[in-house]
Write an enzyme that holds these catalytic residues in place. Sequence first.
Site, PDB file in Angstrom:
ATOM      1  N   ASP A   1       0.624  -1.211  -0.149  1.00  0.00           N
ATOM      2  CA  ASP A   1       0.016   0.256   0.064  1.00  0.00           C
ATOM      3  C   ASP A   1       0.828   1.266  -0.055  1.00  0.00           C
ATOM      4  O   ASP A   1       1.975   1.514   0.443  1.00  0.00           O
ATOM      5  CB  ASP A   1      -0.825  -0.185   0.852  1.00  0.00           C
TER       6      ASP A   1
ATOM      7  N   ASP B   1      -8.251  -7.991   2.462  1.00  0.00           N
ATOM      8  CA  ASP B   1      -7.064  -7.688   2.579  1.00  0.00           C
ATOM      9  C   ASP B   1      -7.743  -7.345   4.304  1.00  0.00           C
ATOM     10  O   ASP B   1      -8.500  -6.516   4.173  1.00  0.00           O
ATOM     11  CB  ASP B   1      -6.057  -7.056   2.548  1.00  0.00           C
TER      12      ASP B   1
ATOM     13  N   CYS C   1     -10.784 -28.781  10.289  1.00  0.00           N
ATOM     14  CA  CYS C   1      -9.584 -27.705  10.126  1.00  0.00           C
ATOM     15  C   CYS C   1      -7.949 -27.976  10.239  1.00  0.00           C
ATOM     16  O   CYS C   1      -7.591 -29.069  10.775  1.00  0.00           O
ATOM     17  CB  CYS C   1      -9.217 -26.748  11.098  1.00  0.00           C
TER      18      CYS C   1
ATOM     19  N   CYS D   1      -5.003 -26.879   9.514  1.00  0.00           N
ATOM     20  CA  CYS D   1      -4.900 -25.845   9.737  1.00  0.00           C
ATOM     21  C   CYS D   1      -3.596 -26.690  10.563  1.00  0.00           C
ATOM     22  O   CYS D   1      -3.348 -27.050  11.132  1.00  0.00           O
ATOM     23  CB  CYS D   1      -5.090 -24.292  10.587  1.00  0.00           C
TER      24      CYS D   1
ATOM     25  N   CYS E   1      -4.802 -26.494  14.869  1.00  0.00           N
ATOM     26  CA  CYS E   1      -5.864 -27.346  14.546  1.00  0.00           C
ATOM     27  C   CYS E   1      -4.721 -29.850  14.397  1.00  0.00           C
ATOM     28  O   CYS E   1      -5.797 -30.510  15.097  1.00  0.00           O
ATOM     29  CB  CYS E   1      -6.992 -27.201  13.780  1.00  0.00           C
TER      30      CYS E   1
ATOM     31  N   HIS F   1      -4.666 -20.497  12.801  1.00  0.00           N
ATOM     32  CA  HIS F   1      -6.056 -20.888  12.709  1.00  0.00           C
ATOM     33  C   HIS F   1      -6.731 -19.945  11.578  1.00  0.00           C
ATOM     34  O   HIS F   1      -7.338 -20.341  11.170  1.00  0.00           O
ATOM     35  CB  HIS F   1      -6.654 -21.419  13.718  1.00  0.00           C
TER      36      HIS F   1
END
Length: 359
Positions: A85, A258, A296, A298, A301, A327
């Site tokens: 940005d 985002d 999940c 991830c 998890c 997560h």
Amino acid sequence: MVAEDGGARRGVLKTPHGDVETPLFMPVATKGTVKAVPPNLLEDACVTALISNALHLYLRPGVDVVERHGGIHRFMNFHGAIFTDSGGFQMLREGFLLGVREEGILFRSPYDGSRHLITPARSREMQARLGSDVAMALDHCPHYSHDRRLMEKAVERTLEWAVEFIDAMPRGSQMLFGIVQGGVFEDLRERCASALAEMDFDGYGIGGLSIGETREEMLRALQASLSHLPEEKPRYFMGLGSPPEILEAVAMGVDIFDSVYPTRNGRHATALTSEGRLDLRKGRYAGDMRPIEEGCDCYACRNFTRAYIRHLISEDEILAKTLVSVHNIRFLTSLMERTREAIEEGRFEELRKEFAGWK
Ligand SMILES: [Zn+2]
């Protein structure tokens, strides 16, 4: 674009650091790091792109330090696509803004009080030297307001600066995105979007929303912006992270998002799950042997129970922030995977309904 379902679009953004599937969610790495999450865990959470902030990196550690590493990808050791940005958004941040001039934005460094005039050309050069894949144009982004004259002025400046931003230097492999402003005024949004659409941008950000306006105002301003942007180029809603809002915007034709939403919630011990948000500080999780979310994939998890993570939170251990953030990021990248599949299979509306009451 590879598929459509109603207004929702399924596409691919081709960047110097790989093809990125859209709709896409990007975590925020303002200062060159996604807070509390190392890059190997970002990759593990299927993050293909993120956004950093050129103004922050320019103030500290300085563009030259990043350049000495060979650019922002090596500096922060993230190999996917990186957006930067411009700094326009920092106008909204306490302690940054000194004033807006015709030629650019005058910032005060919150670190040492030094003054910096950021012009469109300067922002362009800074982002080219950082070596991001996508550089966002310098825009004039005022606070939420119903002051029409202020918003008109902001749109005029944003458009003038967009021309200067494009013309500042020869175009390399870096992609350039313009940013639509105009506050909650539909005609100003339309004017800004159609003027930017005439310019040679690779994609378009929709800025200045989700900063205090009502949901209805947001949707109307978004629609007004989108209806005047070219169909074939990516549209990026800057700063939107809650699942129902993301899906609503996808339905209207937004491709990229985002937000600090997953990481900010993660650092505050709040997990995003298909059932809604879980406050993991609660005593009821003290003996809970399940992962944050069953099914999940991830890192958190796969390896840890709610009871363990709750223990880390109670002890104020920093690993808790990492695990819950990881997560939460995976929750959003996985939601975007489901979104892309649903668009391809013509059942996006079903998915949108599933999340309509999510909170
Ligand atoms: Zn998980």
